[in-house]
Design a protein around this motif. Structure first.
Motif, PDB file in Angstrom:
ATOM      1  N   TRP A 259      23.182  35.139  35.483  1.00 54.40           N
ATOM      2  CA  TRP A 259      23.493  35.882  36.710  1.00 54.40           C
ATOM      3  C   TRP A 259      24.966  35.710  37.074  1.00 54.40           C
ATOM      4  CZ3 TRP A 259      22.524  33.937  42.260  1.00 54.40           C
ATOM      5  CH2 TRP A 259      22.759  34.965  43.182  1.00 54.40           C
ATOM      6  N   HIS A 260      25.463  34.485  36.992  1.00 54.93           N
ATOM      7  CA  HIS A 260      26.861  34.194  37.300  1.00 54.93           C
ATOM      8  C   HIS A 260      27.795  34.978  36.382  1.00 54.93           C
ATOM      9  CE1 HIS A 260      30.565  31.661  37.249  1.00 54.93           C
ATOM     10  NE2 HIS A 260      30.346  31.670  38.534  1.00 54.93           N
ATOM     11  N   THR A 261      27.437  35.064  35.109  1.00 55.17           N
ATOM     12  CA  THR A 261      28.249  35.808  34.144  1.00 55.17           C
ATOM     13  C   THR A 261      28.313  37.289  34.492  1.00 55.17           C
ATOM     14  OG1 THR A 261      27.660  34.247  32.410  1.00 55.17           O
ATOM     15  CG2 THR A 261      28.513  36.376  31.702  1.00 55.17           C
ATOM     16  N   PHE A 262      27.189  37.861  34.892  1.00 53.95           N
ATOM     17  CA  PHE A 262      27.148  39.286  35.200  1.00 53.95           C
ATOM     18  C   PHE A 262      27.861  39.636  36.502  1.00 53.95           C
ATOM     19  CE2 PHE A 262      23.188  39.619  32.443  1.00 53.95           C
ATOM     20  CZ  PHE A 262      23.895  40.171  31.393  1.00 53.95           C
ATOM     21  N   LEU A 263      28.179  38.647  37.323  1.00 52.57           N
ATOM     22  CA  LEU A 263      28.882  38.923  38.576  1.00 52.57           C
ATOM     23  C   LEU A 263      30.373  39.159  38.374  1.00 52.57           C
ATOM     24  CD1 LEU A 263      27.119  36.402  40.959  1.00 52.57           C
ATOM     25  CD2 LEU A 263      26.913  38.879  40.960  1.00 52.57           C
ATOM     26  N   TYR A 264      30.868  38.899  37.178  1.00 53.92           N
ATOM     27  CA  TYR A 264      32.279  39.113  36.869  1.00 53.92           C
ATOM     28  C   TYR A 264      32.428  40.349  35.997  1.00 53.92           C
ATOM     29  CZ  TYR A 264      33.320  34.515  38.719  1.00 53.92           C
ATOM     30  OH  TYR A 264      33.469  33.441  39.552  1.00 53.92           O
ATOM     31  N   ASP A 265      33.516  41.102  36.208  1.00 52.48           N
ATOM     32  CA  ASP A 265      33.801  42.276  35.385  1.00 52.48           C
ATOM     33  C   ASP A 265      34.296  41.823  34.024  1.00 52.48           C
ATOM     34  OD1 ASP A 265      33.169  43.991  37.458  1.00 52.48           O
ATOM     35  OD2 ASP A 265      35.227  44.024  38.200  1.00 52.48           O
TER      36      ASP A 265
ATOM     37  N   MET B 260      20.675  44.837  53.861  1.00 52.41           N
ATOM     38  CA  MET B 260      21.832  43.982  54.036  1.00 52.41           C
ATOM     39  C   MET B 260      22.379  43.612  52.650  1.00 52.41           C
ATOM     40  SD  MET B 260      22.041  40.553  56.283  1.00 52.41           S
ATOM     41  CE  MET B 260      22.023  39.142  55.248  1.00 52.41           C
ATOM     42  N   GLU B 261      23.585  44.011  52.391  1.00 50.78           N
ATOM     43  CA  GLU B 261      24.237  43.766  51.093  1.00 50.78           C
ATOM     44  C   GLU B 261      25.174  42.572  51.205  1.00 50.78           C
ATOM     45  OE1 GLU B 261      25.153  44.191  47.150  1.00 50.78           O
ATOM     46  OE2 GLU B 261      23.645  45.314  48.265  1.00 50.78           O
ATOM     47  N   PHE B 262      25.040  41.628  50.269  1.00 53.58           N
ATOM     48  CA  PHE B 262      25.919  40.468  50.235  1.00 53.58           C
ATOM     49  C   PHE B 262      27.134  40.790  49.380  1.00 53.58           C
ATOM     50  CE2 PHE B 262      21.671  38.583  50.826  1.00 53.58           C
ATOM     51  CZ  PHE B 262      21.891  37.951  52.031  1.00 53.58           C
ATOM     52  N   ASP B 263      28.290  40.233  49.755  1.00 56.33           N
ATOM     53  CA  ASP B 263      29.484  40.499  48.972  1.00 56.33           C
ATOM     54  C   ASP B 263      29.452  39.664  47.688  1.00 56.33           C
ATOM     55  OD1 ASP B 263      29.948  38.070  50.231  1.00 56.33           O
ATOM     56  OD2 ASP B 263      32.101  38.390  50.358  1.00 56.33           O
ATOM     57  N   THR B 264      30.293  40.038  46.759  1.00 53.99           N
ATOM     58  CA  THR B 264      30.298  39.431  45.431  1.00 53.99           C
ATOM     59  C   THR B 264      30.648  37.954  45.481  1.00 53.99           C
ATOM     60  OG1 THR B 264      30.969  41.571  44.548  1.00 53.99           O
ATOM     61  CG2 THR B 264      31.182  39.698  43.091  1.00 53.99           C
ATOM     62  N   GLU B 265      31.564  37.571  46.345  1.00 50.83           N
ATOM     63  CA  GLU B 265      31.955  36.159  46.436  1.00 50.83           C
ATOM     64  C   GLU B 265      30.778  35.290  46.873  1.00 50.83           C
ATOM     65  OE1 GLU B 265      34.724  34.538  45.463  1.00 50.83           O
ATOM     66  OE2 GLU B 265      35.253  36.471  44.613  1.00 50.83           O
ATOM     67  N   LEU B 266      29.975  35.774  47.799  1.00 47.42           N
ATOM     68  CA  LEU B 266      28.806  35.024  48.257  1.00 47.42           C
ATOM     69  C   LEU B 266      27.777  34.891  47.134  1.00 47.42           C
ATOM     70  CD1 LEU B 266      27.564  33.630  50.712  1.00 47.42           C
ATOM     71  CD2 LEU B 266      26.481  35.797  51.278  1.00 47.42           C
ATOM     72  N   LYS B 267      27.602  35.955  46.374  1.00 52.92           N
ATOM     73  CA  LYS B 267      26.677  35.903  45.233  1.00 52.92           C
ATOM     74  C   LYS B 267      27.161  34.913  44.182  1.00 52.92           C
ATOM     75  CE  LYS B 267      25.149  40.697  45.634  1.00 52.92           C
ATOM     76  NZ  LYS B 267      25.172  42.013  44.985  1.00 52.92           N
ATOM     77  N   ARG B 268      28.475  34.892  43.945  1.00 56.99           N
ATOM     78  CA  ARG B 268      29.036  33.951  42.970  1.00 56.99           C
ATOM     79  C   ARG B 268      28.817  32.516  43.421  1.00 56.99           C
ATOM     80  NH1 ARG B 268      34.744  37.090  41.800  1.00 56.99           N
ATOM     81  NH2 ARG B 268      33.828  38.779  40.586  1.00 56.99           N
TER      82      ARG B 268
END
Length: 78
Positions: A52-58, A1-9
Motif C-alpha cells: 500500500w505504501h509503495t502504491f501511494l507514490y508516483d 470524506m477523502e484523506f490526503d496522500t500524506e495522511l495515507k502515507r
C-alpha cells in the motif's frame, strides 16, 4: 470524506512499524502456537502495508511524463 496522500502515507508507515514490531516480538516465541499464528498474520499484514505504501507514490515514469506535459503546455502558451 477523502484523506490526503500524506495522511495515507503516514498511516501506511505506522502500520508497517506496528506489524514489523509484532513480527519481531513473536519471532522469539515460535514454539507457542498462538505466537506462531500471530507471527504469520503480522508478517502478511506487513507485506500488505508495504505494498500500500509503495502504491501511494508516483512512479518515475509518470513523473517524467507529467513534467514533459507541463513543459509542452508552457511552451505552447508562450
Amino acid at each position: 470524506m477523502e484523506f490526503d496522500t500524506e495522511l495515507k502515507r503516514e498511516a501506511a508507515k505506522i502500520g508497517m512499524t506496528a506489524t514489523l514490531g509484532v513480527t519481531v516480538a513473536t519471532s522469539l516465541f515460535m514454539k507457542n502456537k498462538t505466537a506462531k499464528r500471530a507471527h504469520v498474520i503480522a508478517g502478511a499484514a506487513f507485506c500488505g502495508f508495504a505494498l500500500w505504501h509503495t502504491f501511494l507514490y508516483d512512479s518515475k515514469k509518470n513523473k517524467t511524463k507529467e513534467v514533459k506535459r507541463i513543459e509542452e503546455n508552457t511552451e505552447e502558451q508562450k
